[in-house]
Design a protein around this motif. Structure first.
Motif, PDB file in Angstrom:
ATOM      1  N   UNK A  57       0.916  39.059  41.371  1.00 35.15           N
ATOM      2  CA  UNK A  57       1.041  40.510  41.432  1.00 35.15           C
ATOM      3  C   UNK A  57       1.097  41.025  40.000  1.00 35.15           C
ATOM      4  N   UNK A  58       0.172  41.903  39.628  1.00 32.67           N
ATOM      5  CA  UNK A  58       0.125  42.427  38.264  1.00 32.67           C
ATOM      6  C   UNK A  58       0.086  43.943  38.293  1.00 32.67           C
ATOM      7  N   UNK A  59       0.840  44.540  37.355  1.00 36.23           N
ATOM      8  CA  UNK A  59       0.860  45.990  37.194  1.00 36.23           C
ATOM      9  C   UNK A  59       1.117  46.283  35.727  1.00 36.23           C
ATOM     10  N   UNK A  60       0.321  47.154  35.142  1.00 35.06           N
ATOM     11  CA  UNK A  60       0.414  47.420  33.714  1.00 35.06           C
ATOM     12  C   UNK A  60       1.799  47.927  33.344  1.00 35.06           C
ATOM     13  N   UNK A  61       2.335  47.356  32.261  1.00 32.80           N
ATOM     14  CA  UNK A  61       3.646  47.738  31.779  1.00 32.80           C
ATOM     15  C   UNK A  61       4.790  47.027  32.457  1.00 32.80           C
ATOM     16  N   UNK A  62       4.474  46.199  33.493  1.00 33.78           N
ATOM     17  CA  UNK A  62       5.512  45.494  34.233  1.00 33.78           C
ATOM     18  C   UNK A  62       5.225  43.997  34.231  1.00 33.78           C
ATOM     19  N   UNK A  63       6.268  43.209  34.466  1.00 34.30           N
ATOM     20  CA  UNK A  63       6.117  41.762  34.475  1.00 34.30           C
ATOM     21  C   UNK A  63       5.294  41.313  35.677  1.00 34.30           C
ATOM     22  N   UNK A  64       4.336  40.442  35.412  1.00 30.02           N
ATOM     23  CA  UNK A  64       3.560  39.863  36.508  1.00 30.02           C
ATOM     24  C   UNK A  64       4.433  38.885  37.294  1.00 30.02           C
ATOM     25  N   UNK A  65       4.130  38.743  38.588  1.00 35.28           N
ATOM     26  CA  UNK A  65       4.853  37.804  39.452  1.00 35.28           C
ATOM     27  C   UNK A  65       3.863  36.778  39.979  1.00 35.28           C
ATOM     28  N   UNK A 114      10.172  62.921  24.828  1.00 36.13           N
ATOM     29  CA  UNK A 114       9.444  64.060  25.382  1.00 36.13           C
ATOM     30  C   UNK A 114       9.196  63.841  26.866  1.00 36.13           C
ATOM     31  N   UNK A 115       8.724  62.648  27.193  1.00 37.04           N
ATOM     32  CA  UNK A 115       8.607  62.188  28.573  1.00 37.04           C
ATOM     33  C   UNK A 115       8.489  60.670  28.511  1.00 37.04           C
ATOM     34  N   UNK A 116       8.214  60.031  29.650  1.00 34.08           N
ATOM     35  CA  UNK A 116       8.181  58.572  29.663  1.00 34.08           C
ATOM     36  C   UNK A 116       7.077  57.990  28.796  1.00 34.08           C
ATOM     37  N   UNK A 117       6.080  58.792  28.481  1.00 31.51           N
ATOM     38  CA  UNK A 117       4.932  58.284  27.731  1.00 31.51           C
ATOM     39  C   UNK A 117       4.843  58.814  26.306  1.00 31.51           C
ATOM     40  N   UNK A 118       5.813  59.607  25.877  1.00 31.49           N
ATOM     41  CA  UNK A 118       5.795  60.173  24.525  1.00 31.49           C
ATOM     42  C   UNK A 118       7.208  60.187  23.959  1.00 31.49           C
ATOM     43  N   UNK A 122      -2.025  55.612  30.328  1.00 30.68           N
ATOM     44  CA  UNK A 122      -2.466  54.828  31.477  1.00 30.68           C
ATOM     45  C   UNK A 122      -3.718  55.493  32.064  1.00 30.68           C
ATOM     46  N   UNK A 123      -4.829  54.777  32.057  1.00 30.90           N
ATOM     47  CA  UNK A 123      -6.076  55.309  32.603  1.00 30.90           C
ATOM     48  C   UNK A 123      -6.200  54.963  34.090  1.00 30.90           C
TER      49      UNK A 123
END
Length: 757
Positions: free
Chosen positions: A70-78, A478-482, A534-535
């Protein structure tokens, strides 16, 4: 035809029957559904993505054993091994965690206590072992060459000792620590970074800019904190061994063991050997210093009630290195027959932390080092003995929105050598310095978006008196991405000259100190901005940009130009500046391609009497990159790493010196292939210095007058100036300080890693 149709029907029925199983479930992060998540059965064609609610389903899966990822950008793969039976509906839910390899690592260097990197008011750069494995090296000193804005600088073309430059500032302005303890002093920066087993390093944290408000002296321009692994989480056994086509051999071994349930220990061994005599530039001197080094590291974690901290570690290192005339042998050590530079180093370290058994969080940290160095630079001997003892008690307390940290610390330094720096009227007078201090830091959280950090430290130096170092930091989420951060603070450094300048000990230059040297001080400000993008197609881009400004007062400068036969040291009559901008970019594509790109532009200068000059060995631009791609079907990873440096001003001996006064643009590039198809094993091979760059390519010679290293045939006029003669057409003396990059060309390497958990 009837039988053929029957056979096809049976095959199709068998296939449909065997693929009647399915896997389904839900993927969440902190109890919330997340997007851009892929679920895949490795080494198969079964693959899907979650829907808007976080649910997924893979149908018509053949029975068998699989590894689900299981992969998701910014998170640890399982990754999980599963077994699927025929006609089975397997339900698997997964909860993802933040990826410590991205922007959310836990750091300690900025505030002296654990905090997520994105939550820290102080910008901290973090590099983990995965980053350094992309270009395997025999020491952390060499590994730092791929870190943006950080450059290992060789200070001697013969013995290959050096230091670490951060943002163009010389090595003495960088404080190097292990687990937060200031055990690596200026005398032994290169030795402190050598011999630490890479297999025992959890991560390296870098703070650019003064950190003296927390760490005291030497943290003027930057801080490098080497965090070693927690024995509890380390592999039972690990090994990393590689060799090169130059027959350099390096081995890192780690072993974990337990004593019942009371303690866990991690024992590490590093061995490095290189004993070849190679002279590819044909100057009669070794291109690379021969070395024989062994280092043993042992760290213990003790289990205590209420999970209170108690850890202790020791390290011992011995190294024998030499460089010089290719005909040199140890029987010539210290003599004037054949020139050689030989350095014996013995080093011991102790460090630990103990949380007191109190209701308040009180932690006692301590370290001690002993460093003995016996060196011969031709006929010049440098025998030095340094001992450092350090203790610090911190109190960590949270009161509503205030996160307080206060502490008292004391450092004792004993330093003795056989030079004039530790002598009074020809009598030996070792330097003994006490440096007690007290500090207070308050991190105030006004809201989720706004946080400030206030800090102040007071130190009393037994030689130089009172020293104050304030600090201020502001973070705006500013927010989670800035995220925007502003930091400012001061630093100081008390100098022992001869522990820091190899040029003062070699060659024929006379060392002149015009006045009593005052402590150096600095004030710094930097503005840091992090942007995460994140695109929709799953691509992730992380950009971190920092503008920095550091102004020094009392900076000690070395004057090579007033008299070519002397090095004149004095506090600058004016000020010095280091200013610029740096940018780090991480780009992760869904196909496994990853870019780590860095660039730093800097303006480093000394200003005296209104005249601005550029110091020696400081570049205006540096760039680094790491491009990685994994070919999953064949379990092969490709890593292409490198750096590029702009020209630097170099020290010449005279107006007739034919060597280039500036280094050229140059780049060191490497490529590596890693195979991970065997359980617990990694096999890697590659090429270093792909462009085969060496400094000799742009010069007639690097080391001047290697044919007369003892200056027996040098003639002087009545003013002490070197005369131009047929035997000395450029009017030079023997000198080893013209060096800016490694003099080692292209070479291959091969290695093997093993980890058993």
């Amino acid at each position: 035809m009837k039988y053929l149709f029957l056979l096809i029907s049976l095959i199709m029925n068998g296939i449909l029957f065997s693929q009647s199983s399915s896997i389904s479930g839900k993927i969440t992060f902190e109890s919330k559904a997340i997007q851009l998540t892929t679920i895949e059965l490795l080494k198969s064609s079964y693959k899907t993505q979650i829907d808007s609610l976080g649910n997924y389903r893979i149908e018509n899966v053949a029975a068998g054993n699989y590894k689900i990822q299981v992969t998701s950008l910014g998170l640890q793969a399982i990754n999980k091994n599963i077994s699927l039976k025929e006609n089975e509906t397997l339900i698997l839910d997964f909860k993802l965690k933040e990826n410590e390899n991205e922007l959310n690592e836990v750091v300690v260097s900025g505030t002296l206590k654990p905090i997520k990197r994105l939550e820290s008011a102080v910008p901290v750069e973090v590099y983990n072992p995965v980053f350094f494995k992309k270009n395997p090296t025999a020491s952390i000193y060499e590994a730092l060459q791929n870190v943006n804005g950080v450059r290992p600088q060789l200070n001697c073309g013969v013995c290959n000792t050096g230091d670490i430059h951060i943002n163009g500032l010389e090595g003495p302005y960088t404080s190097v620590m292990i687990d937060g303890m200031p055990i690596v002093s200026s005398l032994s920066t290169v030795y402190g970074l050598s011999g630490i087993p890479n297999s025992l390093v959890e991560r390296i944290e870098i703070v650019k800019g003064p950190a003296s408000s927390l760490y005291g002296s030497e943290a003027v321009g930057g801080l490098i904190n080497i965090i070693t692994k927690n024995p509890t989480n380390a592999p039972v056994f690990s090994a990393d061994v590689f060799t090169t086509s130059w027959l350099e051999t390096n081995a890192d071994i780690g072993v974990k063991f337990k004593i019942k349930e009371k303690a866990t220990s991690l024992l590490g061994l590093n061995y490095y050997n290189y004993n070849q005599t190679i002279d590819n530039d044909n100057d009669g001197f070794t291109d690379v210093t021969a070395q024989n080094r062994i280092s043993v590291f042992n760290k213990w974690n003790f289990n205590r009630e209420q999970n209170r901290l108690f850890t202790i570690a020791v390290r011992g290192m011995y190294e024998d290195r030499w460089g010089g005339d290719v005909n040199w042998e140890k029987k010539y050590r210290g003599g004037d027959q054949i020139y050689g530079e030989s350095i014996y180093t013995k080093r011991g370290e102790l460090l630990g932390s103990y949380q007191l058994p109190t209701t308040e969080k009180l932690i006692l940290s301590f370290s001690g080092t002993m460093h003995f160095q016996d060196s011969r630079y031709g006929t010049t001997s440098y025998i030095a003995n340094q001992k450092i003892a350090f203790a610090q008690l911190t109190w960590d307390k949270k009161i509503k929105n205030n996160d307080l940290l206060t502490g008292i610390a004391s450092r004792y330094t004993y330093y003795d050598d056989n030079t004039a720096s530790t002598a009074i009227l020809s009598e030996n007078n070792p330097e003994k310095t006490w440096l007690p201090g007290i500090f207070l830091q308050d991190e105030i959280t006004f809201s989720e978006k706004h946080k400030i950090l206030l800090g102040i430290r007071y130190d009393y130096n037994s030689i130089h008196g009172n020293i104050f170092t304030p600090r201020f930091a502001y973070k705006w989420k500013i927010n989670n991405n800035n995220i925007l951060r502003f930091n400012t603070g001061t630093g100081f450094r008390v100098v022992n000259l001869f522990t820091e300048d190899h040029a003062a000990l070699t060659g024929s230059r006379e060392v002149v100190i015009t006045n009593n040297l005052d402590p150096e001080k600095s004030i710094n400000a930097n503005l840091n901005y992090i942007k995460k993008i994140y695109f929709d197609n799953g691509t992730f881009v992380g950009i971190e940009t920092t503008a920095f400004y550091t102004r020094f007062s009392n900076k000690i400068v070395s004057d090579y130009e007033t008299d070519p036969n002397k090095i004149i040291y004095d506090n600058i009559n004016g000020y010095a500046l280091s200013q610029g901008i740096s940018c780090n970019t991480d780009i992760n594509f869904t196909n496994g391609l990853k870019f780590i790109l860095g660039a730093t532009y800097m303006d480093v200068s000394n200003v005296e009497n209104g005249i601005k000059t550029r110091p020696f060995l400081t570049e205006n631009f540096t760039g680094t990159w790491s491009i990685s791609y994994k070919i999953n079907p064949i379990n092969v990873s490709i890593d292409y790493t490198g750096n590029v440096y702009s020209p630097m001003k170099l020290p010449l001996l005279s107006e007739t010196d034919p060597r280039n006064p500036n280094s050229p643009w140059y780049s060191l590039q490497n490529i590596q292939f890693t195979y991970t198809g065997w359980k617990n094993f990694e096999m890697y091979a590659g090429i270093k210095n792909l462009l085969n760059f060496t400094p000799k390519q742009n010069n007639q010679f690097l080391i001047s007058r290697t044919e007369d290293p003892f200056d027996k045939n040098v003639q002087y006029d009545t003013n002490g100036k070197v005369l131009v003669t047929p035997q000395n057409p450029y009017g030079l003396t023997f000198d080893t300080t013209y060096v800016y990059g490694p003099n080692q060309g292209i070479r291959g390497f091969f290695g093997l890693r093993y980890n058993f958990y």
